[in-house]
Design a protein around this motif. Structure first.
Motif, mmCIF file in Angstrom:
data_model
loop_
_atom_site.group_PDB
_atom_site.id
_atom_site.type_symbol
_atom_site.label_atom_id
_atom_site.label_comp_id
_atom_site.label_asym_id
_atom_site.label_seq_id
_atom_site.Cartn_x
_atom_site.Cartn_y
_atom_site.Cartn_z
ATOM 1 N N THR A 144 0.812 -1.226 0.000
ATOM 2 C CA THR A 144 0.000 0.000 0.000
ATOM 3 C C THR A 144 0.842 1.270 0.000
ATOM 4 O O THR A 144 0.329 2.349 -0.313
ATOM 5 C CB THR A 144 -0.922 0.023 1.228
ATOM 6 N N SER A 145 2.122 1.156 0.316
ATOM 7 C CA SER A 145 2.966 2.359 0.305
ATOM 8 C C SER A 145 3.999 2.338 -0.816
ATOM 9 O O SER A 145 4.880 3.192 -0.864
ATOM 10 C CB SER A 145 3.682 2.511 1.654
ATOM 11 N N GLY A 146 3.915 1.360 -1.730
ATOM 12 C CA GLY A 146 4.851 1.317 -2.843
ATOM 13 C C GLY A 146 5.236 -0.098 -3.205
ATOM 14 O O GLY A 146 4.566 -1.073 -2.841
ATOM 15 N N LEU A 147 6.361 -0.211 -3.931
ATOM 16 C CA LEU A 147 6.888 -1.512 -4.344
ATOM 17 C C LEU A 147 7.999 -1.912 -3.375
ATOM 18 O O LEU A 147 8.996 -1.201 -3.229
ATOM 19 C CB LEU A 147 7.434 -1.444 -5.767
ATOM 20 N N LEU A 148 7.844 -3.075 -2.719
ATOM 21 C CA LEU A 148 8.860 -3.579 -1.806
ATOM 22 C C LEU A 148 9.736 -4.590 -2.538
ATOM 23 O O LEU A 148 9.246 -5.397 -3.329
ATOM 24 C CB LEU A 148 8.215 -4.255 -0.599
ATOM 25 N N GLN A 149 11.019 -4.532 -2.242
ATOM 26 C CA GLN A 149 11.963 -5.516 -2.786
ATOM 27 C C GLN A 149 12.677 -6.177 -1.619
ATOM 28 O O GLN A 149 13.146 -5.514 -0.695
ATOM 29 C CB GLN A 149 12.988 -4.855 -3.714
ATOM 30 N N PHE A 150 12.797 -7.506 -1.667
ATOM 31 C CA PHE A 150 13.476 -8.281 -0.623
ATOM 32 C C PHE A 150 14.459 -9.218 -1.285
ATOM 33 O O PHE A 150 14.100 -9.993 -2.172
ATOM 34 C CB PHE A 150 12.454 -9.066 0.200
#
Length: 955
Positions: A61-67
């Motif tokens: 909901t706050s953007g694109l996460l990368q892990f």
């Protein structure tokens, strides 16, 4: 015959497939929950994807996460929220959010840069409304689906697919795109058009959240609250099964296919379930089973067949591709010290007491049942002679029909129990005060006696019939009496041979008592009272970690423990040998119950291992399901106040770094998600480090003040199974400082050459100048010497002249003195002659003889004539004036009023004549001379104290 062979081959492949890809129905896989505070984003995660490097992406909901397995990062788009994403073959991450869609791709520094595609929508097109709920990539086209239209991106252009009424969601199955329309049911996208699937209008009053491939070209339709349906070539029917009931009760949010034959179904109210192709629930994972949130918005299967859940609040990793599952606190268990299968039940001994579970019933929901009367510490559980015994801190008791029996001995706490070889009907147990004997009677097992003579015990004791062996600092050999009531002899041993000091463990393998030290195994030789090495058994442990203890299970496998809490197993094969299985148990390291490790082998598929937080189920048939070799990445490379996110780049070119930026920093990552706490990195900077670093879980390394030169950073990762990756490398060059640059060295050579040339020229010029000045100096010195010689000659001449003048003056003075003396003589002579004249006059008056008077008269005339004609005095005065002409001139010039008489007096004084001499010369008295001197002093204006003669000499 051929058909039979094909059947056999099919069965073999089927078995292999089951062995390497299976969801276990005993226990739960390991869960790793990631909270929003950990990943730094919003609570909801709507979609999940994975790129070629194994990095995971989450539509948050706050953007694109990368892990990347080690660290999290976030990239934002306009309007922030992201609802869907798909990753293309070229690495672009297409995504949709609120009234926005586009893609991320890596720039030259490896950082994700967003490009908006919603801007390509023509100005005459309808405004984008609401969220882009789904993003798909099919046949080179990218679909961004909203409720009212779908935007199709291809070849840099956007086209619009309008919904017949209103889209709900869309799905891709076997590279075919499907939509749900709220009035037209399911639609298939064919050649740019929407085609209705007949019989699917039933879904108009519900929401379809999932469309999955099912069996042979069928579709499994997952509705939110109407259950599950199977669509087969125009025919739609409900799938009435256990999973269907779960969906209707808990509202589904779609699902995913796992390992090509299991179905993951997400729910709103109760986590997720995993079912087989018959709809039977195999696993149920919810909040009570460790899931941090019961609403699973999305599920995703990564490249290693592990499951990721995008939750309404957080993210969860489910380690499905593992030989281990866990029965922990969610099943009501604490630390497990023992387990046993007896009368169709699984019994577990814990620090809280004994628990049981029906072995034939599913483990997915039901917790273990506590056995009344067993509260306390259960140390061991053993099935001996068809009876289940429990060694407890309150004593020893049996378990029958799911209930705890009476204590056989409630006076002492018991650690373990063993049958006595050669003594049927007798058992020996170790308790808190030593050892005790139990005897089987017609009424059952009974406590017989406490063995006297030794009060130390150990849970890992062994017996060979006549001797009881145990280790406490040293090894003890306790010889039992024939009546089993006391130990007749007690012997101790502290070494196994002359070179091998200390005894690490005592264990019984294949009925033989073995003594172990430094992974070497010995047996006792009673004849010579010594130990003999079993080299065959020792060879199996050669190269293994130094073990603390080992044991043999009921299948002939040898389990061993090393370090403080790690284990491995030598699995017995058909030919009687052993295969070492070490890495598979790595995920359990640190979780075993130290010194009271419990391993219970039931069959080839079921091994239970006690851990500090419950019980682990291990299936040896799945031990090779983990990736054969992990991958290591240099995640980022920071230098010159800039960072290359190399983990996002396909290839990193050689990098040149200015010397002033010779501090560099590397971060490492590896897409290993099942046991991230156990992965270790090792690195080496070629050109700086000589050896590989020690393994560390810190994924950061920084180097400072690197000298100029070429460097190559290498990194490897070791996963939780002990498998090491191939090295990953980045090369870079540190430019020398300007003063050590090759151009600078050329300049230095030029400067030095010029300097040498310049110095040489200067030296030559200096030599010439020096010679010139030397010549001048020599000439000057010559002239000086010549001048000096001339000066000396002149001085000499002057000195000669002075000496001559002095000599002349002396001579003159001498002459003057002589002259004065002569003058005085003349004066005296004249005085004498005048006296003679006076005397002659007196005689003449007295003499009467005329002749005599005539003679006296002639004599007087002669004398008078002599006096008259004598000019010596005038000559003297003239001579004196000539000699002292310069003096008299200076005196007259200085004192013009001086008289001639005073000038004569001055001359006489200058000649150093005495007063008497001056008086005679000047024909005055001595007093007259003094008076003349006085007058002269006044004329010269001399003080009384100044010498007159000296003053005159200075004029």
């Amino acid at each position: 015959m051929l058909s039979f062979k094909k059947t056999i081959i099919f069965i073999i492949y089927l078995y292999i497939g089951v062995a390497v890809a299976q969801v276990k129905n005993i226990g739960l896989p390991k869960l790793i929950n990631y909270k929003k505070t950990e990943y730094g984003g919003g609570s909801q995660n709507w979609d999940i994807g994975q790129d070629k490097n194994g990095n995971l992406y989450f539509a948050n909901t706050s953007g694109l996460l990368q892990f990347n397995g080690t660290s999290w990062s976030k990239s934002t788009i306009p309007n922030a929220t992201v609802r869907s994403l798909k990753i293309s073959e070229d690495g672009k991450i297409y995504l949709g959010g609120y009234s926005e869609f586009g893609y991320f791709e890596t720039n030259k520094n490896g950082k994700l840069v967003y490009t908006s595609l919603s801007k390509l929508v023509g100005p005459n097109s309808k405004k984008i409304i609401d969220f882009v709920w789904k993003t798909h990539i099919v046949n080179g086209e990218v679909f961004f689906q909203t409720f009212y239209r779908t935007y199709i991106y291809k070849d840099g252009k956007i086209s619009v697919l309008e919904a017949p009424n209103r889209f709900q969601f869309s799905f891709v199955v076997n590279n075919t795109l499907y939509f749900q329309d709220i009035e037209d049911g399911l639609l298939e996208y064919r050649n740019g058009k929407l085609v209705k699937l007949p019989g699917t209008e039933i879904f108009n009053n519900t929401e379809v959240w999932g469309l999955l491939p099912f069996q042979k070209n069928k579709l499994l339709v997952v509705t939110q609250d109407k259950g599950l349906y199977i669509y087969d070539n125009g025919t739609l029917k409900p799938w009435l099964c256990e999973a269907d009931a779960f969906v209707k009760k808990n509202n589904s949010l779609g699902g995913r296919i796992l390992m090509d034959k299991f179905i993951v179904l997400n729910s709103v109210l109760n986590g997720i379930i995993i079912c087989d192709e018959e709809g039977k629930i195999i696993q149920h994972i919810n909040n009570q089973k460790g899931l941090q949130n019961n609403t699973a918005l999305n599920s995703f299967v990564d490249k290693t067949n592990n499951l990721w859940l995008g939750l309404d609040n957080g993210i969860c990793f489910v380690n499905e591709n593992s030989p281990f599952t866990y029965l922990e606190s969610s099943y009501g268990l604490g630390a497990v010290y023992a387990s046993a299968i007896y009368d169709g039940n699984l019994y577990v001994g814990t620090n809280q007491g004994v628990f049981s579970h029906d072995w034939k019933k599913s483990f997915k929901e039901e917790s273990f049942t506590f056995l009344e009367g067993t509260a306390g510490q259960a140390w061991n559980m053993q099935v001996i002679d068809g009876q289940l015994f429990c060694s407890h801190n309150r004593g020893l008791f049996t378990i029958n029909s799911g209930k705890a029996g009476k204590f056989l001995d409630d006076k002492r706490g018991y650690l373990s129990l063993k049958p006595l070889p050669g003594k049927p009907g007798f058992l020996i147990g170790s308790n808190y005060h030593g050892f005790a004997i139990f005897e089987k009677t017609p009424s059952g097992w009974q406590f017989r006696n406490q063995i006297e003579g030794f009060n130390i015990s150990d849970s890992k004791f062994c017996t060979d019939g006549t001797n009881v062996w145990l280790r406490k600092d040293v090894a003890y050999r306790l010889k039992l009496s024939a009546d089993l009531r006391r130990f007749n002899t007690v012997n101790t041993y502290d070494s196994l041979d002359g070179k091998l000091k200390g005894i690490t463990s005592v264990q019984q393998i294949n009925g033989v008592v073995y003594f172990q030290s430094n992974n070497r195994f010995f047996t006792y030789n009673a004849l010579n009272d010594n130990f003999i090495e079993d080299k065959k058994l020792s060879a199996y442990f050669k190269g293994l970690p130094m073990i603390r203890y080992c044991f043999e299970d009921n299948k002939g496998n040898i389990g061993y423990f090393y370090n403080e809490s790690s284990m491995g197993m030598l699995m017995r094969n058909a030919n009687g040998g052993y295969k070492n299985v070490l890495s598979s148990f790595a995920p359990l390291s640190g979780n075993l119950v130290y010194f009271f490790e419990s391993v219970n082998t039931i069959d080839t598929d079921d091994i239970f291992i006690g851990i500090t937080e419950g019980l682990v189920h291990y299936n040896p048939q799945l031990q090779n399901t983990h990736p054969p070799k992990p991958k290591a990445f240099i995640r980022s490379f920071t230098y010159a106040n800039d960072t290359l996110v190399t983990g996002n780049m396909a290839r990193v070119k050689d990098i040149d770094i200015l010397y002033k930026f010779n501090n560099v920093k590397f971060t490492f990552s590896s897409p290993i998600y099942d046991n991230p706490e156990n992965i270790r990195f090792t690195y080496k900077l070629e050109g700086f480090d000589e050896d590989w670093s020690t393994r560390t879980n810190v994924p950061v390394k920084e180097y400072t003040n690197l000298r100029e030169g070429s460097y190559r950073m290498l990194v490897k990762v070791v996963d939780s199974y002990g498998v090491m990756s191939d090295p990953t490398a980045i090369s870079f060059d540190v430019s020398p400082p300007y003063y050590r640059h090759p151009v600078a060295y050329l300049l230095y050579v030029g400067v030095i050459a010029f300097g040498v040339y310049f110095v040489r020229r200067r030296l030559q010029a200096k030599i010439r100048k020096s010679k010139y000045y030397e010549t001048l100096e020599q000439r000057r010195l010559y002239l000086e010497r010549e001048t000096k010689i001339k000066q000396e000659q002149y001085e000499l001449e002057k000195e000669i002249e002075r000496l001559k003048n002095e000599q002349l003056r002396v001579k003159i003075l001498t002459k003057d003195k002589e002259l004065v003396n002569n003058s005085l003589q003349v004066v005296k002579k004249n005085k004498l002659l005048n006296g003679i004249i006076h005397k002659l006059k007196d005689i003449d008056a007295e003499v009467t003889d005329e002749a005599a008077k005539l003679r006296f008269g002639k004599l007087q005339k002669t004398i008078v004539k002599e006096l008259t004609t004598d000019k010596s005095w005038n000559n003297l005065e003239k001579h004196i004036r000539n000699v002292h002409f310069d003096f008299l001139k200076r005196l007259k010039d200085k004192y013009p009023t001086i008289t001639p008489r005073e000038m004569d007096l001055s001359t006489y004084l200058l000649m150093n004549m005495s007063t008497k001499e001056i008086a005679e010369i000047m024909n005055i008295s001595d007093g007259g001379v003094e008076l003349a001197r006085y007058r002269l002093r006044k004329k010269l204006d001399l003080p009384r104290k100044e010498n007159l003669t000296g003053f005159l000499m200075n004029i």
